[in-house]
Design a protein around this motif. Structure first.
Motif, short mmCIF file in Angstrom:
data_model
loop_
_atom_site.label_atom_id
_atom_site.label_comp_id
_atom_site.label_asym_id
_atom_site.label_seq_id
_atom_site.Cartn_x
_atom_site.Cartn_y
_atom_site.Cartn_z
N LYS A 1 27.89 33.86 42.78
CA LYS A 1 26.90 33.85 42.25
C LYS A 1 27.56 33.62 40.74
CE LYS A 1 22.43 35.26 44.38
NZ LYS A 1 21.25 35.79 44.72
N SER B 1 28.79 30.24 39.34
CA SER B 1 26.88 30.09 39.36
C SER B 1 26.91 29.35 37.88
CB SER B 1 25.89 30.38 39.44
OG SER B 1 25.19 29.64 39.11
N LYS C 1 24.48 25.60 37.35
CA LYS C 1 24.03 27.04 38.28
C LYS C 1 24.33 26.50 39.21
CE LYS C 1 19.90 29.46 38.18
NZ LYS C 1 20.74 30.30 39.32
N ILE C 2 24.37 27.14 40.16
CA ILE C 2 24.27 27.29 42.10
C ILE C 2 23.12 27.86 41.92
CG2 ILE C 2 25.56 26.96 43.42
CD1 ILE C 2 27.81 27.18 42.38
N ASP D 1 20.27 29.17 44.11
CA ASP D 1 20.69 29.96 45.09
C ASP D 1 20.32 29.90 46.65
OD1 ASP D 1 20.50 32.51 43.44
OD2 ASP D 1 18.46 33.21 43.36
N ILE E 1 23.81 28.36 47.65
CA ILE E 1 24.28 29.37 47.74
C ILE E 1 24.43 29.88 49.61
CG2 ILE E 1 25.03 31.95 47.80
CD1 ILE E 1 24.42 31.19 44.85
N THR F 1 28.51 21.80 47.98
CA THR F 1 29.06 22.79 46.54
C THR F 1 29.70 21.17 45.30
OG1 THR F 1 30.12 24.17 47.78
CG2 THR F 1 30.63 24.07 45.74
N PHE G 1 27.64 20.80 41.66
CA PHE G 1 27.59 22.15 41.38
C PHE G 1 28.87 21.55 40.31
CE2 PHE G 1 24.15 22.06 44.50
CZ PHE G 1 23.18 21.53 43.39
#
Length: 101
Positions: free
Chosen positions: A16, A19, A52-53, A55, A58, A81, A84
């Motif tokens: 996070k 991100s 932005k990754i 949620d 993640i 990943t 992003f």
């Protein structure tokens, strides 16, 4: 400085934190001649900028588990990943800690 995450919660916090931000990796090598005591060393850095990754991504990374076994808790080359990753300044080898001389 981030090592391997100690838990799923720490991995979540690490990811996070990346991100919509960026991270810098630093790798170094020091070689010592044991007969003469002479030393030579060097270091290499890379910067990784992220979109932005989500949620959901993640959580999928954490469920998969690989992020628990890598320094920083994230693999930029991972298929979940890599979409992003906005930009890598330096080489992917530097990010992965296997830079070449």
């Amino acid at each position: 400085m981030r090592e391997k995450p100690s838990s799923a919660q720490e991995a979540r916090e690490f990811i996070k934190g990346y991100s919509a931000g960026h991270a810098t990796t630093v790798g170094s090598v020091l070689v010592t001649n044991l007969k003469t005591g002479a030393r030579k060393g060097g270091f290499d850095t890379a910067e990784i900028y992220f979109h932005k990754i989500p949620d959901e991504v993640i959580e999928n990374l954490i469920s998969e588990g690989d992020v628990l076994y890598v320094a920083g808790g994230l693999m930029v080359e991972h298929p979940l990943t890599s979409p992003f990753v906005d930009q890598v300044v330096g080489t992917i080898d530097s990010v992965m800690g296997s830079q070449k001389p």
